[in-house]
Design a protein around this motif. Structure first.
Motif, PDB file in Angstrom:
ATOM      1  N   ASP A 455       0.856  -1.179   0.000  1.00 36.90           N
ATOM      2  CA  ASP A 455       0.000   0.000   0.000  1.00 36.90           C
ATOM      3  C   ASP A 455       0.904   1.245   0.000  1.00 36.90           C
ATOM      4  O   ASP A 455       1.994   1.231   0.588  1.00 36.90           O
ATOM      5  CB  ASP A 455      -0.874  -0.047   1.256  1.00 36.90           C
ATOM      6  N   ASP A 457       0.779   4.068   1.594  1.00 32.36           N
ATOM      7  CA  ASP A 457       1.115   4.591   2.920  1.00 32.36           C
ATOM      8  C   ASP A 457       2.057   3.648   3.668  1.00 32.36           C
ATOM      9  O   ASP A 457       2.960   4.100   4.382  1.00 32.36           O
ATOM     10  CB  ASP A 457      -0.158   4.804   3.737  1.00 32.36           C
ATOM     11  N   LYS A 458       1.852   2.357   3.521  1.00 34.69           N
ATOM     12  CA  LYS A 458       2.759   1.390   4.156  1.00 34.69           C
ATOM     13  C   LYS A 458       4.163   1.531   3.561  1.00 34.69           C
ATOM     14  O   LYS A 458       5.172   1.505   4.281  1.00 34.69           O
ATOM     15  CB  LYS A 458       2.232  -0.031   3.970  1.00 34.69           C
ATOM     16  N   CYS A 460       5.441   4.172   2.246  1.00 34.45           N
ATOM     17  CA  CYS A 460       6.007   5.424   2.767  1.00 34.45           C
ATOM     18  C   CYS A 460       6.630   5.184   4.136  1.00 34.45           C
ATOM     19  O   CYS A 460       7.720   5.680   4.439  1.00 34.45           O
ATOM     20  CB  CYS A 460       4.918   6.486   2.839  1.00 34.45           C
ATOM     21  N   PHE A 505      -1.280   1.527   8.934  1.00 33.80           N
ATOM     22  CA  PHE A 505      -1.226   2.514   7.855  1.00 33.80           C
ATOM     23  C   PHE A 505      -2.166   2.081   6.730  1.00 33.80           C
ATOM     24  O   PHE A 505      -2.203   0.925   6.336  1.00 33.80           O
ATOM     25  CB  PHE A 505       0.192   2.644   7.304  1.00 33.80           C
ATOM     26  N   GLY A 506      -2.939   3.027   6.200  1.00 30.71           N
ATOM     27  CA  GLY A 506      -3.840   2.727   5.091  1.00 30.71           C
ATOM     28  C   GLY A 506      -5.252   3.182   5.384  1.00 30.71           C
ATOM     29  O   GLY A 506      -5.737   3.088   6.515  1.00 30.71           O
ATOM     30  N   ASP A 507      -5.939   3.682   4.347  1.00 27.81           N
ATOM     31  CA  ASP A 507      -7.249   4.300   4.568  1.00 27.81           C
ATOM     32  C   ASP A 507      -8.361   3.298   4.835  1.00 27.81           C
ATOM     33  O   ASP A 507      -9.476   3.682   5.188  1.00 27.81           O
ATOM     34  CB  ASP A 507      -7.627   5.210   3.398  1.00 27.81           C
ATOM     35  N   GLU A 518      -0.004   6.209  13.754  1.00 27.25           N
ATOM     36  CA  GLU A 518       0.848   7.016  12.879  1.00 27.25           C
ATOM     37  C   GLU A 518       1.614   8.072  13.692  1.00 27.25           C
ATOM     38  O   GLU A 518       2.807   8.293  13.473  1.00 27.25           O
ATOM     39  CB  GLU A 518      -0.041   7.669  11.811  1.00 27.25           C
ATOM     40  N   THR A 545      -0.693   9.507   6.716  1.00 28.42           N
ATOM     41  CA  THR A 545      -1.728   8.519   6.424  1.00 28.42           C
ATOM     42  C   THR A 545      -2.947   8.797   7.290  1.00 28.42           C
ATOM     43  O   THR A 545      -2.816   9.173   8.457  1.00 28.42           O
ATOM     44  CB  THR A 545      -1.215   7.082   6.656  1.00 28.42           C
TER      45      THR A 545
END
Length: 563
Positions: A455, A457-458, A460, A505-507, A518, A545
């Motif tokens: 993902d 965000d992961k 990142c 992390f992740g929406d 986070e 995130t």
């Protein structure tokens, strides 16, 4: 019906990430002590109550250290009035309520973090307070009209609903406070802290005592719960997810050295608390790869375990057919270590379905599945049910008390089922392990690493971790750190390498949980930069995130099989 005996291992993984600001010592989130007083004490009490039962209990070392810290802090407050470094726990013993509206609102938000159906709705007095807190959240200018008694009552009730069911049934102090219902005094609040202190100070010893009697097997996870295969080789994620988009960093610098550090530190921590060497390792999140198993074998572990889908992926990759029984250990090449694989279907029934059933029906259903396996398998099978030891029970009535009581009783009395442990199974005259020419790297979640990488965000998060590791290596190479500073920085780096940050992390995860973890991750990284004598990069001041999802069970658990 066959007369073969099925051997069953129940393996409970006890794990919380590092919630402390390692520089100030303050706990930023309260989940460690809350899960102690609710889940870890209940889980050991069920085992104590059923002498014929057996299980494997796995502890993350960083959890053991936090339990010890909490125990020492509560003892320090009760004996010497030393301040407790957890804001929620400390609020119980504050003589007066803060006049700061933001602090009051935070306290109300914290006291609403409980399962609505099983914890809040169960107690009308607490439900009434929560309904009022919900209204105040929607009308925040009203917070200053709250009196101190409201704050006192909601604090006491919050901790009462988080008490384990075995505590509620057996501790007369808790019974009295529940019966009182309202108008709680400072004396009552201090009594809650005394109860919490008692539970914290004894819980680890209770597991140790059962292990000494041979009633349970204790095993370990690498120190701060890192995903070892990804640290050893980030590209291993492609084995189960060929099209995955990976972080910009092509490899984690010095990954094998760090994996070995986590294992050494984890073993030393385990010995400190339990006084012996564990024979088994539940790799963080059941994450394995060929290289990971070899490293674990180098450390002398007799067994490891992973998810059933890792085995299914490996069987397909080896072309040896789906008819191979998954209900036995396997060995890989020349490695001496045996790897057991979780029955994902049965484990997920407990984690996600049986909370909606009557306890007796749920246990009967599970036993029927086990009997079917025993009838179907040609040899005596070894079934592994492996799951979190804390996160499922708040969804069951009465914290799973009726289900777990019936489970241990029925299993220990069943003529065709034998509860055992992984080490006991390997030491017995058990069938030889199966042979795997190849292991496809993966975890207990879907048999992949998708929960921790791939993902945006992961990825990142991994790039941020890579940046701080490069800074760490540079500081070490330049001799910028004393021996003591290096030891502190090693632990701080270990905390940054934990799996939990990437999990959230992740929406698709809930917004509040994503925000909490986070922020903690950015704090961890910033603290490490400062330990290295550097200013943190500007990007660590910014959120990267946000969550807006609503996954099953709040996202704290995942199924082994993807729906």
């Amino acid at each position: 019906m066959s007369d073969k005996k099925l051997k069953l291992v129940l393996c409970w993984h006890m794990h919380q990430p590092e919630y402390r600001d390692m520089q100030s010592g303050e706990f930023k989130l309260p989940w460690t002590y809350l899960h102690v007083i609710k889940d870890y004490v209940d889980m050991v009490a069920h085992l104590e109550a059923t002498p014929a039962a057996k299980a494997v209990v796995n502890f993350a070392p960083i959890l053991l250290e936090q339990i010890e810290d909490y125990s020492n802090q509560v003892s320090g407050y009760l004996h010497d009035r030393i301040a407790i470094k957890d804001p929620l726990l400390a609020a119980l013993v504050e003589p007066s309520v803060s006049a700061d509206p933001e602090k009051r609102l935070k306290l109300l938000r914290d006291c609403r973090k409980a399962n609505r159906e099983r914890q809040i709705e169960r107690y009308p007095a607490f439900r009434k307070l929560i309904d009022m807190a919900d209204w105040i959240e929607a009308h925040q200018d009203s917070v200053n009209y709250l009196n101190a008694q409201f704050i006192s009552d909601i604090l006491v009730w919050y901790h009462l609903v988080w008490m384990g069911e075995t505590v509620k049934l057996n501790d007369n102090r808790v019974k009295r406070l529940i019966e009182k219902g309202s108008g709680f005094s400072l004396h009552d609040r201090i009594e809650i802290v005394e109860i919490i202190g008692d539970l914290l100070s004894k819980v680890i010893y209770r597991y140790k005592a059962l292990a000494r009697k041979g009633r349970i097997e204790l095993s370990v996870t690498p120190y701060a719960h890192p995903i070892m295969p990804l640290m050893l080789e980030i590209d291993s994620a492609r084995e189960a997810m060929p099209g995955v988009i990976l972080p910009a960093i092509s490899h984690y610098p010095g990954g094998e050295e760090r994996v070995r550090w986590h294992l050494q530190k984890g073993l030393a921590t385990f010995r400190h608390f339990f006084g012996f060497e564990p024979q088994g390792c539940w790799p963080s999140e059941g994450s394995v790869s060929q290289r990971t198993l070899q490293v674990l074998a180098d450390f002398g572990f007799k067994w490891a375990a992973s998810g059933g889908n890792v085995l299914h992926n490996s069987i397909r990759a080896c072309g040896i057919g789906e008819a191979v029984s998954v209900h036995r250990p396997f060995k890989l090449g020349s490695a001496e270590i045996a790897c057991f694989f979780r029955d994902d279907g049965l484990s997920d029934l407990i984690g996600f379905e049986y909370s909606k059933w009557h306890a007796d029906d749920a246990v009967a259903d599970l036993i029927q599945h086990l009997e079917n396996i025993a009838d179907y398998e040609k040899q005596s099978p070894l079934v592994s049910i492996i799951m979190d030891g804390e996160n499922a029970w708040e969804y069951f009535p009465d914290n799973g008390y009726h289900f777990l009581s019936a489970l241990y009783k029925r299993l220990s009395e069943h003529p065709r089922i034998e509860l055992t442990t992984f080490s006991e199974y390997l030491d017995s005259a058990a069938p030889e392990a199966g042979f795997l020419p190849k292991l496809v790297a993966g975890s207990w979640v879907y048999g992949t690493f998708s929960t921790w990488i791939g993902d945006a965000d992961k990825n990142c998060g991994w790039d941020m971790l890579g940046d701080v590791k490069i800074a760490f290596d540079k500081a070490v190479a330049n001799g910028n750190l004393s021996e003591q500073q290096l030891a502190v920085a090693q632990v701080q780096l270990g905390v940054c390498e934990g799996s939990d940050w990437f999990w959230w992390f992740g929406d698709y995860n809930p917004g509040e949980a994503v925000s909490d973890f986070e922020k903690q991750y950015r704090l961890n990284l910033s603290n490490l930069y400062r330990l290295l004598g550097e200013e943190p990069p500007p990007y660590l001041a910014l959120s990267f995130t946000q969550g807006s999802g609503s996954p099953a069970m709040g996202g704290a658990m995942r199924r082994g099989n993807q729906l």
